[in-house]
Design an enzyme around this catalytic site. Structure first.
Site, PDB file in Angstrom:
ATOM      1  N   GLU A  94      -4.981  -4.277  -3.240  1.00 43.47           N
ATOM      2  CA  GLU A  94      -6.078  -5.175  -3.845  1.00 43.47           C
ATOM      3  C   GLU A  94      -5.454  -6.756  -3.743  1.00 43.47           C
ATOM      4  OE1 GLU A  94      -7.989  -6.209  -8.140  1.00 43.47           O
ATOM      5  OE2 GLU A  94      -6.408  -4.933  -7.912  1.00 43.47           O
ATOM      6  N   HIS A  95      -4.189  -6.611  -3.952  1.00 43.83           N
ATOM      7  CA  HIS A  95      -3.461  -8.047  -4.015  1.00 43.83           C
ATOM      8  C   HIS A  95      -2.265  -7.732  -2.995  1.00 43.83           C
ATOM      9  CE1 HIS A  95      -4.976  -7.957  -8.377  1.00 43.83           C
ATOM     10  NE2 HIS A  95      -5.852  -9.035  -7.720  1.00 43.83           N
TER      11      HIS A  95
END
Length: 430
Positions: free
Chosen positions: A327-328
């Site tokens: 996601e990050h």
């Protein structure tokens, strides 16, 4: 003890594959209960909302009203610290400016045959934003979900938020007004999703529903999909940090814990080529854990789902990062920019040691609603495009129909669709 994977180990590939396939949350089997809630709200409207709110949130909506009033939002502004309101305004403005650059352009052209083709973009008329209650009731999420809708030109932005024991986070109300939310209703859970999808006496239906929620909310979004659009089914938050030994271990540890404190099922991963640096980061994590208000949550996340991946060389980190599809993704290495073009799968990339992911959470301008659980392999973060739709345009004159018609007739007949063929042939007297 945090999981450690060493690329030099002979069974690394087996362990890495198992790591990728591991589940971080238990999917509650709530579909039957949720379907009953959705069906009842569809049948009974407001009366079902009142009953479920009494049962689940311990609030009497007959006394408070389902809709949040302008006076309540005014009171929320009065209660909010001025410095926080200013910070939210800064975040709003940066989100707005960045997302304005995502607005697509209409396109119309004439090809060599004289056929006019094109596409036209229009905003969805009404969207619903689900905001969780309790500890996950974040004003930043209101801005991230509502501002792209506002930029896209959505006419009606409707927010639903549960009010357990009658309580609403005033900063959520502040953020809603700052972002131009049109209507706010103090309902939550699967019943709120059903109300947005099908409408009640008080809540008019919307065309799309966005925003995170628990297992009941996620199940409700799946059930109503098709009647309305949805954004995504989000899982626990995650970060992958690719870092070399020249970083301050305390900085990297702080970034890992920024994800870990979200949820016991959140995941924080460090990937490095230096074992001594990895140990220094782990020690820094242990020191910092005891300074957090959410120590218990962050400790459980780091203990159960945290990981350190030791690679032989940063060249090897790139394919591994693409397989993780985090996601990050933070890239804190000497030539971070050189990594970026080679990353295919990531929700959002944070480049260099002075770009902690937290800036993206709040004031960077890019959206923090991102694909989780490796879904960055096939999906993107929330954007203006999620609130818009594209319509194709096509225009022919008689000459163009004569030029293209025979081929259309041939294909239609080959597919056994006589009426299709006749639709063209009748215009050409064939």
């Amino acid at each position: 003890m945090v999981t450690t994977l060493r690329q030099t180990d002979p069974d690394f590939e087996q362990k890495f594959a198992a790591f990728l396939s591991g589940k971080r949350e238990v999917s509650e089997d709530v579909d039957r209960a949720v379907r009953e809630i959705v069906d009842r709200v569809r049948r009974e409207g407001d009366s079902a909302l009142l009953d479920y709110s009494r049962r689940f949130d311990r609030i009497d909506l007959e006394k408070t009203g389902i809709a949040v009033t302008e006076a309540e939002i005014d009171a929320a502004f009065d209660a909010a610290p001025a410095s926080t309101v200013e910070a939210l305004k800064l975040a709003r403005d940066r989100i707005e400016k960045h997302h304005a650059r995502q607005l697509p352009k209409d396109d119309r052209y004439t090809d060599a045959l004289g056929v006019e083709l094109g596409s036209r973009w229009t905003a969805i008329e009404a969207v619903g934003l689900y905001v969780p209650g309790g500890t996950a009731s974040y004003p930043s999420s209101v801005l991230m979900n509502a501002m792209p809708a506002k930029v896209a030109g959505v006419d009606r932005i409707v927010m639903v938020v549960p009010a357990p024991d009658g309580n609403l986070n005033p900063l959520v109300l502040v953020a809603a007004r700052l972002a131009g939310v049109s209507e706010i209703y103090r309902v939550g859970g699967a019943q709120a999703i059903a109300a947005l999808a099908y409408g009640t006496e008080t809540i008019r239906p919307v065309a799309k529903i966005v925003g995170p929620g628990n297992a009941y909310v996620a199940a409700a979004k799946r059930i109503v999909f098709g009647t309305v659009g949805i954004d995504m089914i989000a899982g626990p938050s995650e970060v992958l940090i690719v870092a070399d030994k020249d970083n301050n271990p305390d900085w990297i540890a702080a970034d890992l814990l920024a994800q870990a404190e979200h949820d016991t099922a959140a995941q924080s991963i460090l990937m490095t080529n230096d074992e001594a640096f990895a140990h220094a980061v782990e020690e820094a994590v242990e020191r910092q854990l005891h300074t957090l208000a959410r120590t218990e949550t962050a400790s459980a996340s780091w203990r159960d789902f945290g990981a350190v991946i030791l690679v032989k060389d940063f060249e090897d980190a790139i394919p591994l990062a693409n397989r993780i599809a985090a996601e990050h993704l933070e890239i804190a290495v000497a030539d971070a920019e050189a990594f970026v073009p080679r990353i295919r799968n990531a929700g959002s990339i944070f480049i260099g040691g002075y770009t902690p992911e937290v800036i993206g959470d709040y004031v960077g301008g890019c959206n923090h609603v991102l694909p989780t659980a490796r879904s960055a392999r096939f999906s993107s973060g929330l954007s203006v495009l999620d609130y818009m739709k594209r319509t194709s345009l096509l225009k022919l004159g008689s000459e163009q129909l004569r030029a293209l018609g025979p081929a259309a007739i041939e294909i239609a007949r080959a597919e056994g669709l006589d009426a299709h063929a006749q639709s063209v042939a009748i215009r050409l007297n064939l």
